[in-house]
Each structure stands twice: as C-alpha cells, then as structure tokens.
Design an enzyme around this catalytic site. Structure first.
Site, short mmCIF file in Angstrom:
data_model
loop_
_atom_site.label_atom_id
_atom_site.label_comp_id
_atom_site.label_asym_id
_atom_site.label_seq_id
_atom_site.Cartn_x
_atom_site.Cartn_y
_atom_site.Cartn_z
N HIS A 139 0.82 -1.22 0.00
CA HIS A 139 0.00 0.00 0.00
C HIS A 139 0.85 1.27 0.00
O HIS A 139 0.36 2.34 -0.33
CB HIS A 139 -1.06 -0.02 1.13
N SER A 163 4.10 2.34 8.25
CA SER A 163 3.79 1.26 7.31
C SER A 163 5.00 0.79 6.54
O SER A 163 5.86 1.60 6.16
CB SER A 163 2.77 1.75 6.28
N GLY A 164 5.04 -0.52 6.30
CA GLY A 164 6.13 -1.11 5.54
C GLY A 164 7.32 -1.45 6.41
O GLY A 164 8.15 -2.27 6.04
N ASP A 170 -0.29 -7.42 1.51
CA ASP A 170 0.25 -6.06 1.59
C ASP A 170 1.78 -6.13 1.70
O ASP A 170 2.35 -5.88 2.77
CB ASP A 170 -0.39 -5.32 2.77
#
Ligand code: 4AZ
Length: 417
Positions: free
Chosen positions: A212, A355-356, A259
């Site tokens: 994402h 995120s990530g 994801d």
C-alpha cells in the site's frame, strides 16, 4: 420456437465453454505459469523449463525450520538435503536459487536435532563434476538417491550475514527514542523528498515494504531510500536510488491482504553496523504468541498526527490470529497472511507513516523479520492492535522475486550479496 431453442443451445454452449476456460485459467490442481497457462504439477522443478518464462523451475529450494535446513522440491515433495557429498559449489548454487549471489556457510547437523517434520523425506545430492563450472541448479542435479542420509546428517545453509546489531550498545537505550545501530535494518522511504513509509533491509539489494506504500507510485524515479539514520530530515546518511518496485499482484488498493512489496536498489548497500540486513525467517518457523518483538519508524505519534522527526520504537507482544479475530477485535478481517502485535488495552502501537517498516523479533541473538507494518483501526486504540503482513506466509513470493532477478541479472560485485 426453433430460433428460441437455437438461442438456448448457443447460450448453454457459451456458458459451458466459458466455465471450462475459467477452470483452465484458475489452474485447479495444476501449476500456473505466470500469465501463459497451466502445466501438470509433475513438471514443476523437474529440471526442464516447461513454462514460457521458466517459472516452473523457480522456487524449487527453501530453507526450513529454526536451523535453516536446506530442502528441495522433487516430484511434488519437499525433501531435506543430506550432508553427504555436499560441497561449496552446491552451496553457492542453492544460495543463488534463494536469490543471493554468495553463500556464507554450510553446516552438517545431526538428523535428530532438527524438527520432526523435516526428518521424513530425505535426499542426497551430488554434483556431476563436468557441470561444476556452469550455473547449476541443485534440484536438477541427476544423482538423487532417496536413501536415508548415510552420515545421519543434514545440510543447513546461511547465504547472508544478517540479524546482528554490531554497533548497538544495549546500555544506552532509554524510553522509546531509538538509538543509532538499534534497528540497522530500518529504512525511510521518501516519495519526492517526503518520508512516506518504512521498510526493512533484507539484503544489500533488496528492501521489503508494504504494497500500500508503493501501489499508486510504483515508479522507481519517484523514490529515495535512506539508511542508517535516526533523525529526519536526513543529513549525511547513505541515500539510494531504486531500480525496480515489485508489489504482490494479488494486493488490491483498500484491500488488506498481500500487503507486501519489494524495492530493488540500483546500487548495493554498504553494511557498516549502522546499516545491516535483518534475517528473513525460514519456512515453517513459528513465533510464539506473547513473544516480545519490536516495531520502529518515523510514523505519527497519535492517529492523524504528524510523523516523528526521530525514529521511535516500542516493544510489543505477538497476538495469536485467534485472539486477534475475536469479535471485539478484528473478527472476519484477519487472514493467515497477517500477524497482530500490540496491546489489547491500547497505548502502544504503530501508526501512519510506520507502514512497511519492521516487526522484528530476536531469536537466539539473531533478529528476524516477522512482519511488515500494514494496517489497524486508528492507532493504539483499545482492542485494535497493529496488523502486520506475516513474512513466513510471504516467503515463496519474496524468494521468487529475488531468485528471478538473480537469475536474470546476476550480481557480480564481490561485496554484493
Ligand atoms: C497506516 O495508516 C497505519 N495501528 C499503519 C499502522 C497502523 C494503523 C495505520 C496500526 O499506515
């Protein structure tokens, strides 16, 4: 009437033919060759490329269990590789098939010391001496024997020195401000000079992040990868350009599953203690519920807030998928490809901008990437822990991308692994 019957027959034919095609496309019980059709499962890893792009000869090797036991896929069965006749040429080939360009060490472990489920199907592999100079693929080597391991030992393999923190001094850590060298695998991904997401170094060429983060901006020129830093904005740290961005083809925007994405760097990273790779876990490795792991990043310090200038980190327990699927938590949203971590009482969590980035767990002094920060309802809310992409469930996908690149563009620089 005749026209009506004719039309009905035609429609029936179209439906039957259409469904037939549909079953063909879904490759039920067969091996899917990328976008070019399906082949028999028996042709997978048989030493011949049967798919147009040779996909059936990728992902034929894996490392399993806590001790990185080498396994090969032959005749549809994963077999543990015996230590007899094993040599460094075979080790290098196996590491290349795992997407690395070097190997660090191979060991012979007693069969009795590995997990029970890895002990049952065994195979010995030996090299045809004539082929030792060529790029061999270990699952192609002809001299398979389905014997027991004659020495009672199996092969374990290490292709990269990872998961250590050589420059981290545990005595100076305080609060949740991270210090240099504490999370040397953590990177900051900048989209046109703005921090967007975190990521983790998994080799000198590869960064693992969330799909994402990159889905709408999957153009390498838009991104810069910053490594070895605590404070933003960035100063004298290494910055790297991106060569390629690959996200999971089953990821959908606004979807929660798959994801995961990889960024291939244009140049290899130089590891120096402040910049180090984290280990990927092995197949079948499990991380116990309640195990304390770490999340880190420059994300917001409250839901909807601004990112932090300093890298923050927090210690969080892993939560079982069962507990995370409780009606009060995320009933119906947690898939096997996700892992939850945090506190059901709230208060400590990852947030936007993290995120990530890594969910990292230490296991016998080796740090392993257990998750990649993916989603959650708000941040640090009661009964809404962070949800992470479960790396053990993504290993086939990760290895496939790395192997494909290593086969197509082998790295030649000696420091590059
Ligand atoms: C986000 O929006 C996000 N609390 C990341 C992690 C979490 C929530 C949101 C987990 O990137």
């Amino acid at each position: 009437m005749e026209i009506l019957i004719g039309a009905c027959v035609l429609i029936t034919l179209i439906i039957v033919f259409g469904i037939g095609l549909g079953v063909g496309m879904s490759c039920a019980g067969k091996f899917r060759c990328g976008s070019s059709g399906c082949i028999s499962m028996l042709l997978q890893c048989d030493g011949h490329s049967d798919c147009e792009h040779g996909e059936d000869e990728l992902s034929c090797v894996r490392l399993s269990g806590k001790s990185s036991v080498l396994q090969v896929l032959t005749n549809g069965v994963w077999r543990t590789v015996c230590a007899d006749n094993w040599d460094s040429d075979l080790s290098l080939s196996a590491c290349k098939q795992l997407g690395y360009s070097r190997f660090i060490e191979a060991k012979a472990l007693p069969l009795s010391s590995i997990e029970q489920d890895l002990q049952s199907n065994l195979v010995s592999i030996s090299l045809n001496h004539t082929s030792s100079q060529q790029a061999i693929k270990i699952h192609n080597v002809t001299n398979f024997s389905k014997s027991q391991c004659s020495l009672g030992k199996v092969t374990t393999l290490k292709c990269i020195a990872c998961g250590s923190r050589p420059r981290f001094n545990a005595r100076i850590v305080g609060g949740n401000l991270s210090v240099e060298g504490q999370f040397p695998w953590q990177v900051s991904l900048h989209l046109q000079n703005v921090h967007m997401c975190g990521g983790s170094i998994i080799s000198s060429r590869w960064i693992l992040t969330a799909a994402h983060c990159v889905y709408e901006y999957a153009y390498p020129v838009l991104w810069t990868v910053y490594v070895g830093l605590i404070e933003q904005p960035v100063s004298t740290v290494q910055s790297l350009a991106v060569e390629k961005i690959i996200f999971h083809r089953r990821y959908r925007p606004k979807g929660l599953d798959h994801d995961i994405a990889l960024m291939k760097l244009l140049q290899p990273l130089i590891f120096n203690g402040f910049v180090e790779p984290i280990c990927l876990p092995n197949f079948g490795e499990e991380f116990a519920d309640g195990k304390m792991c770490w999340i880190s990043g420059w994300g917001a310090i409250f839901d909807g807030g601004e990112g932090s200038d300093s890298m923050l980190s927090a210690r969080v327990p892993l939560i079982s998928n069962k507990a995370c699927s409780h009606p009060e938590v995320y009933q119906g949203y947690i898939s096997p490809g996700m892992i939850c971590a945090g506190y059901l009482e709230g208060g400590t969590d990852s947030c936007q901008g993290d995120s990530g980035g890594p969910l990292a767990c230490e296991d016998s002094s080796v740090w392993k990437l257990v998750g990649a920060t993916s989603w959650g309802q708000g941040c640090a809310e009661k009964n809404k822990p962070g949800v992470y992409t479960r790396i053990t469930q993504s290993l086939t996908w990760i290895r496939l991308q790395m192997e494909r690149e290593e086969m197509q563009h082998p790295s030649t620089i000696s420091s590059d692994y």
